[in-house]
Write an enzyme that holds these catalytic residues in place. Structure first.
Site, short mmCIF file in Angstrom:
data_model
loop_
_atom_site.label_atom_id
_atom_site.label_comp_id
_atom_site.label_asym_id
_atom_site.label_seq_id
_atom_site.Cartn_x
_atom_site.Cartn_y
_atom_site.Cartn_z
CG ASP A 160 -2.04 -0.98 1.19
OD1 ASP A 160 -1.94 -1.94 0.40
OD2 ASP A 160 -3.00 -0.82 1.96
CE LYS A 162 -5.20 1.98 2.85
NZ LYS A 162 -4.03 1.37 3.50
CE LYS A 191 -6.62 -1.44 2.73
NZ LYS A 191 -5.26 -1.91 3.04
#
Length: 216
Positions: free
Chosen positions: A89, A151, A180
């Site tokens: 991430d 995300k 996400k």
């Protein structure tokens, strides 16, 4: 619906101890969460603790500000994979995006994508700092750079995921990446709403509460 398989069981606090990481991994194994999400210093430990488990290891890169050099992020990504991360991430260069340096932002993500090869890349755009147009632009840049997921948030900004942002991002990605949601997702009803909106993964430190269907 297997809610546990949507959850990245997360502990990114600067005060997290080795015992805390061990507890996180134990919980993830019990509840069969998709992954544990930890800072780079703990990836090797998490991999060792979960070596006989199907739980994936997610490491963060450029966290939480995204403002370090691109070379630093690439090195961090390489080291994370070497230490056992299955997913990364990464935080974009938020200031670069807001300055209109779109090609530089894309290049940075692309370099990390190349390092990761088959590993999953989730790109954090930190929605709380962006206008709607910047959110849409960030999503498109991340897709062009080869991101697997977009995300919403680090959880360390001024705000986390919102339903409106997920709707906007879903339209922007047009099925070309997954979503996400993270930041402020603390109970079952909230998690379920995000999943119903089309989110494929949820980053939260409240995974146990969610799978037990407990609400605030």
């Amino acid at each position: 619906m297997e809610l546990n398989k949507y959850i990245d069981h997360t502990l990114l606090k600067p005060t997290a101890t080795f015992d805390d990481i061990e507890k996180l991994c134990h919980e993830a194994d019990i509840y069969k969460f998709f992954s544990v999400c930890v800072n780079g210093a703990y990836i090797h430990l998490a991999k060792e603790l979960l070596r006989d488990s199907e739980v994936a290891i997610c490491g963060v890169v450029g966290f939480p500000l995204g403002a370090m050099s691109g070379k630093s992020k690439v090195y961090e990504a390489e080291q994370s994979i070497e230490d056992g991360a299955d997913e990364i991430d990464m935080v974009i260069n938020i200031g670069g995006l807001k300055s209109g340096k779109h090609s530089e932002v894309l290049q940075e993500i692309s370099f990390i994508r190349n390092v990761l090869k088959r590993h999953t890349l989730k790109v954090i755009i930190e929605t709380c700092y962006l206008t709607d147009l910047e959110k849409t632009t960030a999503c498109k840049i991340a897709i062009d750079a080869g991101a697997d997921f977009i995300k919403t948030s680090t959880g360390f900004g001024t705000g986390g995921a919102t339903y409106s942002d997920i709707k906007l991002m879903k339209k922007a990605i047009n099925g070309k990446a997954k979503l996400k949601a993270s930041g402020g997702i603390k109970d079952y009803n909230t998690a379920k709403e995000y999943i119903d909106l089309g989110v494929d993964r949820i980053g939260t430190s409240n995974g146990i509460r969610i799978v037990k269907k407990i609400n605030l």
